[in-house]
Design an enzyme around this catalytic site. Structure first.
Site, mmCIF file in Angstrom:
data_model
loop_
_atom_site.group_PDB
_atom_site.id
_atom_site.type_symbol
_atom_site.label_atom_id
_atom_site.label_comp_id
_atom_site.label_asym_id
_atom_site.label_seq_id
_atom_site.Cartn_x
_atom_site.Cartn_y
_atom_site.Cartn_z
ATOM 1 N N HIS A 12 -14.783 0.941 0.476
ATOM 2 C CA HIS A 12 -13.827 0.123 0.929
ATOM 3 C C HIS A 12 -12.759 0.420 1.415
ATOM 4 O O HIS A 12 -11.295 0.182 1.165
ATOM 5 C CB HIS A 12 -13.303 -0.502 -0.636
ATOM 6 C CG HIS A 12 -13.975 -1.670 -1.215
ATOM 7 N ND1 HIS A 12 -14.641 -1.983 -2.722
ATOM 8 C CD2 HIS A 12 -15.832 -1.756 -0.512
ATOM 9 C CE1 HIS A 12 -15.498 -2.245 -3.228
ATOM 10 N NE2 HIS A 12 -15.925 -2.908 -1.591
ATOM 11 N N SER A 72 -17.819 -3.504 -13.203
ATOM 12 C CA SER A 72 -19.005 -4.506 -13.690
ATOM 13 C C SER A 72 -20.280 -5.134 -12.690
ATOM 14 O O SER A 72 -20.626 -5.847 -13.009
ATOM 15 C CB SER A 72 -17.801 -5.642 -14.064
ATOM 16 O OG SER A 72 -17.784 -6.365 -12.639
ATOM 17 N N ASN A 104 -13.731 2.768 -4.924
ATOM 18 C CA ASN A 104 -11.618 2.996 -5.075
ATOM 19 C C ASN A 104 -11.561 3.080 -4.027
ATOM 20 O O ASN A 104 -12.595 4.582 -3.208
ATOM 21 C CB ASN A 104 -12.053 4.208 -6.343
ATOM 22 C CG ASN A 104 -12.760 3.276 -7.371
ATOM 23 O OD1 ASN A 104 -12.258 2.016 -7.760
ATOM 24 N ND2 ASN A 104 -12.655 4.521 -8.865
ATOM 25 N N VAL A 105 -10.490 3.141 -3.921
ATOM 26 C CA VAL A 105 -9.699 4.233 -2.221
ATOM 27 C C VAL A 105 -9.646 5.151 -2.557
ATOM 28 O O VAL A 105 -8.290 5.429 -1.560
ATOM 29 C CB VAL A 105 -9.251 3.165 -2.159
ATOM 30 C CG1 VAL A 105 -9.218 1.320 -1.049
ATOM 31 C CG2 VAL A 105 -7.457 2.237 -2.655
ATOM 32 N N TYR A 126 1.046 -1.584 -0.118
ATOM 33 C CA TYR A 126 0.505 -0.146 0.088
ATOM 34 C C TYR A 126 0.861 1.204 -0.050
ATOM 35 O O TYR A 126 0.442 2.248 -0.672
ATOM 36 C CB TYR A 126 -0.685 -0.196 1.229
ATOM 37 C CG TYR A 126 -1.941 -1.230 0.460
ATOM 38 C CD1 TYR A 126 -3.062 -0.867 0.245
ATOM 39 C CD2 TYR A 126 -1.709 -2.567 1.711
ATOM 40 C CE1 TYR A 126 -3.796 -1.863 -0.235
ATOM 41 C CE2 TYR A 126 -2.970 -3.473 1.449
ATOM 42 C CZ TYR A 126 -4.044 -3.503 0.466
ATOM 43 O OH TYR A 126 -5.040 -4.013 0.451
#
Length: 232
Positions: free
Chosen positions: A105, A178, A88-89, A54
């Site tokens: 998330h 999706s 999205n982060v 990360y």
């Protein structure tokens, strides 16, 4: 009173900004097994590896800017009460100027306690100039600092708040996903019957959604079309 527009975004929203997606054929999961870097078991086994993964994602993010799609989403606040719900982060929606964002998330630029991920006392945002976590670095409660990311198998604390927003939507817009990842994919089922639903994504989507308008374009090109549709 402004109509309520709820926007659900996924990895395709940020792909044009240069961020690697996870599920594409050349995505991050092809390079890093999910169980190593995005599970509690992986964290327990090797926290240094997880933090380094990360750390690299943060460095990549710092070099990226919001794309036109992000900016167009933010611009809709002039005419609508907009809530962005993102899988999205990254912080590109924030950078583009969106003011009401629900992160499902987690948030890449934040770190937290590994003893209690959601203890707000120990959640902090890392500055761009110092965005790495060193091996053994501790949170305020003495536990190891870990990414403020929802690992696979962990609960999604903001899902109830997101579902409430979807129930209030007058227009529902999906961009760059999706609809394969739950529980986020299930949010569309909270949208009231008769509410217009638009999907911007170049790929076919397997989920069956009644009455959806599918714009098979990337985020920026698709958002230009959405802006025109919403002006009519």
């Amino acid at each position: 009173m402004k109509k309520k527009l709820v926007v659900l975004t996924g990895a395709g929203m940020s792909a044009e900004s240069g961020l690697s997606t996870f599920r594409d054929s050349d995505g991050l999961w092809e390079k890093y097994p999910v169980e190593q870097v995005a599970s509690h078991e992986g964290w327990e086994r090797d926290p240094v590896l997880v933090n380094n993964f990360y750390n690299e994602r943060r460095k990549q993010l710092i070099g990226c800017k919001p794309n036109e799609g992000h900016r167009l989403v933010a611009s809709l606040e002039k005419d609508y009460d907009v809530t962005v719900i993102t899988q999205n982060v990254d912080n590109l929606h924030e950078q583009a100027g969106s003011s009401k964002i629900i992160h499902l998330h987690g948030e890449l630029m934040k770190v937290c306690s590994s003893r209690d991920v959601d203890d707000e006392r120990y959640i902090r945002e890392l500055p761009a100039a110092s965005c790495t976590v060193a091996p053994g670095e501790k949170a305020g409660d003495g536990s190891l600092l870990r990414p403020y990311i929802v690992f696979f198998g962990e609960g999604v604390p903001n899902i109830s708040r997101a579902a409430e927003e979807c129930q209030q939507a007058d227009i529902f817009l999906i961009i760059g996903t999706s609809l394969a990842v739950y529980p986020a994919a299930g949010l569309v089922h909270y949208v009231r019957s008769g509410v217009p639903i638009y999907l911007v994504d170049p790929a076919d989507v397997s989920a069956h959604i009644d009455g959806i308008t599918h714009i098979k374009k990337g985020a920026s090109e698709g958002m230009r079309e959405i802006v025109e549709l919403l002006r009519v």
